[in-house]
Design a protein around this motif. Structure first.
Motif, PDB file in Angstrom:
ATOM      1  N   ILE B 253       0.865  -1.127   0.094  1.00 19.05           N
ATOM      2  CA  ILE B 253       0.011  -0.045   0.091  1.00 19.05           C
ATOM      3  C   ILE B 253       0.750   1.262  -0.107  1.00 19.05           C
ATOM      4  CG2 ILE B 253      -1.724   1.363   1.337  1.00 19.05           C
ATOM      5  CD1 ILE B 253      -2.639  -1.562   2.289  1.00 19.05           C
ATOM      6  N   GLN B 254       1.998   1.233   0.665  1.00 23.68           N
ATOM      7  CA  GLN B 254       2.874   2.136   0.694  1.00 23.68           C
ATOM      8  C   GLN B 254       3.332   2.469  -0.687  1.00 23.68           C
ATOM      9  OE1 GLN B 254       3.655   4.649   2.593  1.00 23.68           O
ATOM     10  NE2 GLN B 254       2.371   3.953   4.396  1.00 23.68           N
ATOM     11  N   GLY B 255       3.556   1.605  -1.518  1.00 23.75           N
ATOM     12  CA  GLY B 255       4.172   1.724  -2.729  1.00 23.75           C
ATOM     13  C   GLY B 255       3.345   2.454  -3.588  1.00 23.75           C
ATOM     14  N   TRP B 256       1.924   1.984  -3.532  1.00 24.54           N
ATOM     15  CA  TRP B 256       0.762   2.558  -4.314  1.00 24.54           C
ATOM     16  C   TRP B 256       0.698   4.096  -3.850  1.00 24.54           C
ATOM     17  CZ3 TRP B 256      -3.511  -1.470  -2.840  1.00 24.54           C
ATOM     18  CH2 TRP B 256      -3.090  -2.994  -3.737  1.00 24.54           C
ATOM     19  N   LEU B 257       0.378   4.386  -2.633  1.00 26.25           N
ATOM     20  CA  LEU B 257       0.143   5.597  -2.211  1.00 26.25           C
ATOM     21  C   LEU B 257       1.362   6.838  -2.393  1.00 26.25           C
ATOM     22  CD1 LEU B 257      -1.783   5.302   1.070  1.00 26.25           C
ATOM     23  CD2 LEU B 257      -2.630   5.415  -0.997  1.00 26.25           C
ATOM     24  N   GLN B 258       2.681   6.496  -2.267  1.00 29.94           N
ATOM     25  CA  GLN B 258       3.622   7.134  -2.382  1.00 29.94           C
ATOM     26  C   GLN B 258       3.459   8.119  -3.762  1.00 29.94           C
ATOM     27  OE1 GLN B 258       7.370   5.046  -2.236  1.00 29.94           O
ATOM     28  NE2 GLN B 258       7.457   5.662  -0.038  1.00 29.94           N
ATOM     29  N   GLN B 259       3.040   7.570  -4.731  1.00 29.88           N
ATOM     30  CA  GLN B 259       2.924   8.314  -5.863  1.00 29.88           C
ATOM     31  C   GLN B 259       1.792   9.031  -6.125  1.00 29.88           C
ATOM     32  OE1 GLN B 259       5.122   6.240  -9.116  1.00 29.88           O
ATOM     33  NE2 GLN B 259       5.816   4.638  -7.625  1.00 29.88           N
ATOM     34  N   SER B 260       0.705   8.518  -5.463  1.00 39.19           N
ATOM     35  CA  SER B 260      -0.552   9.510  -5.871  1.00 39.19           C
ATOM     36  C   SER B 260      -1.121  10.092  -4.715  1.00 39.19           C
ATOM     37  CB  SER B 260      -1.434   8.082  -6.338  1.00 39.19           C
ATOM     38  OG  SER B 260      -1.355   7.130  -5.485  1.00 39.19           O
ATOM     39  N   VAL B 261      -0.829  10.155  -3.540  1.00 38.91           N
ATOM     40  CA  VAL B 261      -1.339  10.876  -2.365  1.00 38.91           C
ATOM     41  C   VAL B 261      -0.284  11.999  -1.942  1.00 38.91           C
ATOM     42  CG1 VAL B 261      -2.729  11.057  -0.438  1.00 38.91           C
ATOM     43  CG2 VAL B 261      -2.866   9.115  -2.031  1.00 38.91           C
ATOM     44  N   ARG B 262      -0.679  13.199  -2.011  1.00 37.38           N
ATOM     45  CA  ARG B 262      -0.052  14.182  -1.225  1.00 37.38           C
ATOM     46  C   ARG B 262      -0.780  15.094  -0.260  1.00 37.38           C
ATOM     47  NH1 ARG B 262       1.222  18.563  -4.100  1.00 37.38           N
ATOM     48  NH2 ARG B 262      -0.142  17.894  -5.725  1.00 37.38           N
ATOM     49  N   GLU B 263      -0.370  15.259   0.848  1.00 37.52           N
ATOM     50  CA  GLU B 263      -0.780  16.364   1.794  1.00 37.52           C
ATOM     51  C   GLU B 263      -0.523  17.620   1.845  1.00 37.52           C
ATOM     52  OE1 GLU B 263      -0.889  15.220   6.195  1.00 37.52           O
ATOM     53  OE2 GLU B 263      -0.918  13.013   5.720  1.00 37.52           O
ATOM     54  N   THR B 264      -1.242  18.419   1.516  1.00 38.99           N
ATOM     55  CA  THR B 264      -1.498  19.802   1.137  1.00 38.99           C
ATOM     56  C   THR B 264      -1.301  20.564   2.298  1.00 38.99           C
ATOM     57  OG1 THR B 264      -3.649  20.161   0.335  1.00 38.99           O
ATOM     58  CG2 THR B 264      -1.805  19.633  -1.190  1.00 38.99           C
TER      59      THR B 264
END
Ligand SMILES: Nc1nc2c(ncn2[C@@H]2O[C@H](COP(=O)(O)OP(=O)(O)OP(=O)(O)O)[C@@H](O)[C@H]2O)c(=O)[nH]1
Ligand SMILES: [Mg+2]
Lengths: 76, 670
Positions: B253-264
């Motif tokens: 899951i970490q792998g998936w999220l790393q590239q698609s979710v950003r906290e702004t």
């Protein structure tokens, strides 16, 4: 090494050990993302030895104080 | 027929989505564990069925409601899985997504609550995430219906897909586990389609899967394989098998999220925290809850319900009665027919219907508690008290639902993990004063306690809870006590309930009451009227010589010590077992016959205020109604416990009403 209960409310700490938490509670905590290595914080404690709330990544969870007292944590 | 199954973590909006896509109304609420059974609906476009299931965190169930979902996936083959995830809690939601991908049906991800995620400052690149996971993702807001059409379109498309999407996904779990999985797969018969998934679930400790596999493979072998793997993992990684699997998934899951979710956005104090500072305050928690309850009854009685209900009463007993009467006269109806309709149906059904305003008001407030997010907080505030009597805070949720109607309350106990605590909750929820009993109180407080209506009714509700707690303590000593109590709840953020949801949900609950008045109580009123109209000496006897009097007189001597030894009360109590509102209908029929002074005027001749209070206490506690007994039977699956629930209630009601009446007399009340 300290337990979650000994931390100041609101400060972020890292979970190091969950072995002595009630087995079913540990399972549920895992489901909610609380695992060894997660960063959590203690939030509120209810009076008369009642439950306390913890926060992980914007998610709030209430558990009994006894269980919170068996979560070992370290500062981050 | 295409079958789409809704799966996802609790409280992610599955039922909200179900309602949008099937144009139906199922029960929605802002806490984990609202849906507790499977619901099937027809899709809006009539292309297939949508199945709503209880929320689950993982496929290994801990509680009854979660078991429903696991069993559904084991026993049936949906065309595709519609995985609803909470966009603001992506990481933990995706653990389940992995298990669903391994299951081997096409999966479409409904990325729900994107409004909440946006407010939290989460920036999700949907396209990128879909590419990473390899399944279609549709952002939606189930509350408003945003994105629902697109979701339906995508789902139908992929359910027809029999290619790669429909075959189980393989994630790598490392050499030790992969070895164990292939050994298990080899043991399983060829006809089982998702062998790898079953093997993995078994290794995770999934009990229903274990039970299923036992039919094919020697249990000893399964056990041996599990124990051996557990030991190997422990030796090589120094960690439990279940934790190991979870860690592997977390890494994916970490792998998936790393590239698609950003906290702004930086995290800051949320509105929920500010509200919690008050309602979960150290000292204010329980007082705030009680004040809220008091406000509820103020609204239900003094401010809103009673004035409306009085107006309805005068409408029914004036305008409606007069018109029906003159219509019957002009139609030349027989005196018998006229009596059935006026003295039976209008007195019986009308007597209950006048309380519709109070009951809808109460349901509106309960719906508000359910949809706001307060439910999980009440459970937390009450936990310490309930722990003291052998329950946990979650048991309070069925009890609050029970204030509306005991039947769904008892069913809500399915979410309680420990079997003993669940049983106790089922047995005690009938002591919660339901809306049907409210109609009895309304009648009596309106007559005897005009000044303190809200307070008197609050006292009855509190009495129900106190008796339940005391009995919990008693029963948990005697019932199996080795089981260790546990408590953990997820606290959802507060949400302002939508007016649409509130009104629908109030109507859905209240509808039952109105329908019951039109069917069950209608029929019951006719029967009761007949019993009051006939006697040993024939038809049209005075009420005092009727069969109803004979029946009521059987138990009235027993009730004498409690202060209501008249046969009318006895008859009302017996018929009240059918449904507690029938008490009101019966009294309406009995007292309407001889006088024209109205029901309230008539009962003052038979009860003093203290006797009336004692009677209300008895009604509150005496036996669960017929429908409740039925659901106790089906939820406990035990005739013994069903009988127990009826008998203990009778005994307790008798003792407590006795004490209250006698103590009241000693204190000089009358
Ligand atoms: N803000 C916001 N709230 C939502 C959305 N979808 C659902 N909700 C709210 O979330 C809460 C939970 O909704 P449900 O539909 O009952 O959730 P569920 O997944 O069926 O829950 P369980 O049956 O307990 O598993 C309700 O209060 C909804 O109003 C959404 O897209 N945005
Ligand atoms: Mg639901």
């Amino acid at each position: 090494m300290m337990t979650l209960l000994e931390t100041t409310a609101g400060s972020n700490v890292k979970v190091t050990n969950l072995d002595s938490v009630h087995a079913l509670v540990r399972r549920r905590l895992g489901d909610l993302g609380v695992m060894v290595g997660s960063v959590i914080s203690l939030r509120k404690t209810m009076p008369f030895g009642g439950p306390c709330t913890i926060e992980i990544k914007g998610q709030w969870i209430a558990i009994r104080r006894k269980d919170a007292g068996s979560i070992l944590v370290e500062g981050v | 027929m295409i079958k789409l199954a809704l799966t996802g973590n609790p409280n992610t909006g599955k039922t909200s989505l179900f309602n949008m896509l099937t144009d139906s109304y199922e029960y929605v609420g802002n806490w984990a564990g609202v849906t507790i059974e499977k619901k099937v609906g027809m899709l809006n476009n009539k292309r297939g069925q949508l199945i709503d299931l209880p929320g689950i965190y993982s496929l290994s169930p801990l509680s009854r409601d979660e078991g429903v979902t696991t069993l559904y996936l084991l026993d049936e083959t949906p065309s595709m899985l519609l995985n609803v995830v909470d966009a603001s809690q992506l990481e933990r939601n995706l653990h389940l997504t992995i298990q669903l991908l391994e299951y081997g049906r096409p999966v479409v991800l409904a990325l729900n609550m994107i409004d909440v995620a946006k407010k939290r400052g989460l920036n999700i690149d949907v396209e990128q995430l879909a590419k990473q996971i390899g399944i279609p993702i549709v952002p939606v807001i189930a509350r408003t219906g945003y994105g629902c059409d697109a979701l339906l379109e995508t789902s139908i498309q992929s359910s027809g897909d029999s290619g790669i999407a429909a075959s189980p996904r393989r994630f790598d779990y490392g050499p030790v586990l992969e070895g164990a999985i292939s050994r298990l797969e080899a043991m399983l018969p060829k006809e089982l389609t998702s062998a790898r998934w079953l093997a993995l679930q078994l290794l995770e400790g999934n009990i229903p899967v274990l039970q299923k596999l036992r039919q094919y493979v020697d249990p000893v072998q399964l056990q041996a394989c599990y124990v051996e793997t557990e030991k190997l993992v422990q030796e090589t990684g120094g960690i439990r098998l279940a934790d190991y699997i979870r860690d592997r998934r977390a890494a994916i899951i970490q792998g998936w999220l790393q590239q698609s979710v950003r906290e702004t956005k930086e995290q800051h104090t949320t509105l929920s925290e500010r509200i919690d500072a008050i309602v979960m305050n150290k000292f204010l928690g329980i007082p705030v809850f009680l004040a809220f309850m008091y406000l509820t009854f103020k609204l239900t009685f003094d401010w809103f319900g009673t004035p409306l209900s009085d107006a309805l009463d005068s409408l029914l007993n004036g305008f409606v009665r007069d018109n029906v009467s003159s219509f019957l006269d002009s139609a030349g109806a027989a005196a018998f027919i006229k009596a059935v309709l006026l003295d039976g149906v209008i007195s019986g059904v009308g007597g209950v219907l006048v309380f519709v305003p109070q009951i809808f008001m109460l349901f509106l407030i309960i719906s508000f508690i359910e949809d706001s997010g307060y439910m999980a907080r009440i459970a937390t505030v009450m936990d310490k008290l309930l722990e003291g009597v052998g329950l946990n805070g979650k048991a309070f949720i069925p009890m609050i639902i029970g204030f509306g109607c005991n039947v769904p309350g008892i069913m809500a106990a399915r979410t309680i993990e420990q079997p003993k605590e669940r049983l106790l909750t089922i047995l005690l929820t009938p002591l919660m004063s339901c809306s049907a009993r409210l109609s009895v109180y309304s009648l009596f407080v309106g007559t005897f306690f005009e000044k303190n209506q809200a307070l008197i009714v609050l006292s009855l509700y509190v009495l129900g809870v106190v008796v339940a707690l005391a009995l919990a303590k008693l029963f948990s000593f005697t019932l199996a006590k080795e089981e260790e109590s546990m408590f953990i709840v997820e606290m959802p953020p507060y949400r302002i309930p939508q007016w649409r949801t509130l009104s629908r949900s109030t109507w859905e609950k209240g509808k039952g009451f109105v329908r019951k008045a039109g069917t069950f109580i209608f029929g019951g009123s006719v029967v009761i009227w007949m019993l009051g109209y006939s006697g040993f000496s024939g038809w049209n006897v005075p009420m005092n010589e009727s069969f109803l009097q004979t029946i009521g007189s059987v138990i009235s001597p027993i009730m004498q010590p409690l202060g209501f030894g008249n046969w009318q009360a006895g008859a009302a109590l017996i018929t009240g077992f059918l449904a507690k509102e029938v008490v009101v209908s019966t009294m309406g029929i009995i007292y309407a016959a001889p006088t024209d002074a109205g029901l309230e005027g008539a009962i003052t001749q038979f009860f003093t205020p203290l006797q009336a209070y004692s009677f209300m206490v008895f009604i509150l506690l005496y036996v669960p109604c017929l429908a409740t007994v039925g659901v106790i039977r089906s939820e406990t699956k035990s005739a013994k416990w069903t009988w127990f629930s009826v008998i203990y209630a009778l005994i307790v009601a008798y003792i407590i009403a006795f004490i209250i009446y006698r103590a009241g007399l000693l204190l000089g009340f009358h």
